[in-house]
Design a protein around this motif. Structure first.
Motif, mmCIF file in Angstrom:
data_model
loop_
_atom_site.group_PDB
_atom_site.id
_atom_site.type_symbol
_atom_site.label_atom_id
_atom_site.label_comp_id
_atom_site.label_asym_id
_atom_site.label_seq_id
_atom_site.Cartn_x
_atom_site.Cartn_y
_atom_site.Cartn_z
ATOM 1 N N PRO A 245 3.531 -7.343 -28.378
ATOM 2 C CA PRO A 245 3.007 -7.513 -29.744
ATOM 3 C C PRO A 245 1.850 -8.492 -29.827
ATOM 4 O O PRO A 245 0.914 -8.288 -30.613
ATOM 5 C CB PRO A 245 4.226 -8.028 -30.523
ATOM 6 N N VAL B 22 15.934 -8.461 -29.262
ATOM 7 C CA VAL B 22 15.806 -8.075 -30.669
ATOM 8 C C VAL B 22 14.473 -8.554 -31.232
ATOM 9 O O VAL B 22 13.778 -7.821 -31.961
ATOM 10 C CB VAL B 22 16.980 -8.641 -31.486
ATOM 11 N N ALA B 23 14.079 -9.791 -30.875
ATOM 12 C CA ALA B 23 12.799 -10.316 -31.351
ATOM 13 C C ALA B 23 11.637 -9.474 -30.830
ATOM 14 O O ALA B 23 10.681 -9.187 -31.564
ATOM 15 C CB ALA B 23 12.636 -11.768 -30.909
ATOM 16 N N LEU C 281 11.718 -6.238 -29.932
ATOM 17 C CA LEU C 281 11.737 -4.917 -30.594
ATOM 18 C C LEU C 281 11.201 -5.002 -32.022
ATOM 19 O O LEU C 281 10.473 -4.109 -32.476
ATOM 20 C CB LEU C 281 13.160 -4.352 -30.586
ATOM 21 N N LEU C 282 11.539 -6.079 -32.731
ATOM 22 C CA LEU C 282 11.010 -6.262 -34.086
ATOM 23 C C LEU C 282 9.487 -6.460 -34.051
ATOM 24 O O LEU C 282 8.763 -5.949 -34.925
ATOM 25 C CB LEU C 282 11.682 -7.466 -34.749
ATOM 26 N N GLY C 283 9.004 -7.168 -33.034
ATOM 27 C CA GLY C 283 7.573 -7.341 -32.902
ATOM 28 C C GLY C 283 6.852 -6.036 -32.609
ATOM 29 O O GLY C 283 5.752 -5.795 -33.109
ATOM 30 N N ARG D 70 7.740 -3.110 -33.617
ATOM 31 C CA ARG D 70 7.701 -2.296 -34.842
ATOM 32 C C ARG D 70 6.484 -2.620 -35.692
ATOM 33 O O ARG D 70 5.952 -1.764 -36.397
ATOM 34 C CB ARG D 70 8.978 -2.513 -35.644
ATOM 35 N N ARG D 71 6.022 -3.851 -35.611
ATOM 36 C CA ARG D 71 4.892 -4.263 -36.444
ATOM 37 C C ARG D 71 3.567 -3.731 -35.923
ATOM 38 O O ARG D 71 2.605 -3.603 -36.683
ATOM 39 C CB ARG D 71 4.839 -5.789 -36.523
#
Length: 354
Positions: free
Chosen positions: A288, A344-345, A347-349, A351-352
């Protein structure tokens, strides 16, 4: 089949990880050498022995540094693609974030395989030799190897299957020789501990040859005047983090069979299994920031981000280790929680930027 572009990305991952690993290991080795110089002058331990000792510990240090090296290498070298607008051109040509992630993970797989090979086959052997080198230099009557600890004190020969933290020995056998160099007394103990300046043997069984055969004595606990010099413990003890997964598994079985505390070794065992996976997670966390760096920041920002994430991961992993031991959490949970949290951090990054 991996495309030419994919192979290019993989090469960048491997080159970046290798360069970062060399830098981190070199810095770690310098600090380790400075620390070893404090022991120079004890027995035959000189500067040459200190240099050799640090050199033998390099495989273990490389294994431990691989996750942060993957993070820093990915941020810096792959970040150059973003700074040079190469990522923009790749995406304009039809490359998706998913394909880019897949190529980075393929490079990470090669790094993980090399990491496991070093950590399980090279580092334990080199660490064993380093330990024996230092112990022998301190005292020629000491020897540490795959068969445990051996020490000689006059006519007494001491053998321990394992040297444990907190000044403990496991699987102790003491052979006392007569003037004819033949065994006169053989003492076996499940363990030994050094407490308040005294050695205590646990679950003791002593055998003495006699004209009528062998006389056997047993005691639950027994104090002995001396066993090995306690100041050697800092040299002889093998920390859980310095052991391979196979050695840790054998240690855990041995400790459990002898009703000794195996919790630190169980946590270290599961950390040994999850550490290679954290290399993938570190690469995933870098992605990310790579796409974000196309708009702002440069190499300095990426370096700061990499150091911050690496330090945070190390702090969380160490904190979870202590929390797991204090609150008796399942070892697999204490070891895997930091990796899952940062996964998790990552994967969330993604997504952005997807």
């Amino acid at each position: 089949m991996t495309t030419i572009l994919g192979r290019y990305i993989i090469r960048q991952v491997l080159l970046g990880t290798a360069l970062a690993a060399l830098l981190l290991v070199a810095l770690d080795a310098v600090f380790a050498l400075i620390d070893e110089l404090r022991d120079v002058g004890r027995g035959d331990y000189g500067v040459a022995q200190a240099l050799m000792y640090v050199a033998l510990t390099l495989p273990r240090r490389m294994y431990e540094m691989m996750p942060p090296a993957a993070l820093l290498g990915g941020l810096l070298l792959l970040g150059n693609l973003a700074a040079g607008s190469e990522l923009t051109a790749m995406r304009a040509a039809g490359m998706t974030v998913g394909r880019f992630v897949a190529w980075v993970m393929q490079g990470g797989l090669i790094v993980v395989l090399a990491m496991v090979a070093i950590g399980e086959f090279v580092a334990p052997v080199a660490e064993n030799r380093a330990q024996n080198l230092k112990a022998t230099a301190f005292d020629r009557e000491l020897s540490v190897g795959s068969m445990g600890l051996w020490a000689r004190d006059g006519r007494r020969i001491v053998h321990a299957e394992a040297v444990l933290p907190e000044d403990r020995l496991a699987g102790v056998r003491v052979v006392e020789l007569g003037e004819d160099r033949r065994p006169r007394v053989i003492t076996r103990a499940a363990g030994a501990r050094y407490t308040d300046g005294e050695w205590w043997l646990e679950d003791v069984e002593r055998s003495r040859p006699d004209f009528d055969g062998v006389v056997t004595e047993h005691a639950d606990e027994e104090r002995v005047e001396r066993l090995i010099a306690p100041e050697y413990f800092s040299v002889l003890v093998v920390e859980p983090a310095q052991m391979g997964a196979r050695d840790l598994h054998r240690y855990i079985q041995y400790l459990q069979e002898n009703r000794l505390d195996s919790a630190p070794y169980e946590v270290a065992f599961w950390q040994r299994l999850t550490l290679p996976a954290s290399t993938w997670v570190m690469l995933l966390l870098a992605i990310p920031f790579l796409f974000g760096s196309q708009r702002e920041g440069g190499a300095g920002r990426r370096l700061f981000v990499g150091i911050a994430i690496g330090v945070s991961f190390a702090i969380v992993m160490r904190a979870m280790t202590h929390v797991g031991l204090v609150f008796a959490l399942p070892p697999v949970l204490a070891a895997s929680a930091p990796v899952l949290l940062f996964l998790v951090a990552g994967l969330l990054g993604l997504r952005r930027v997807a």
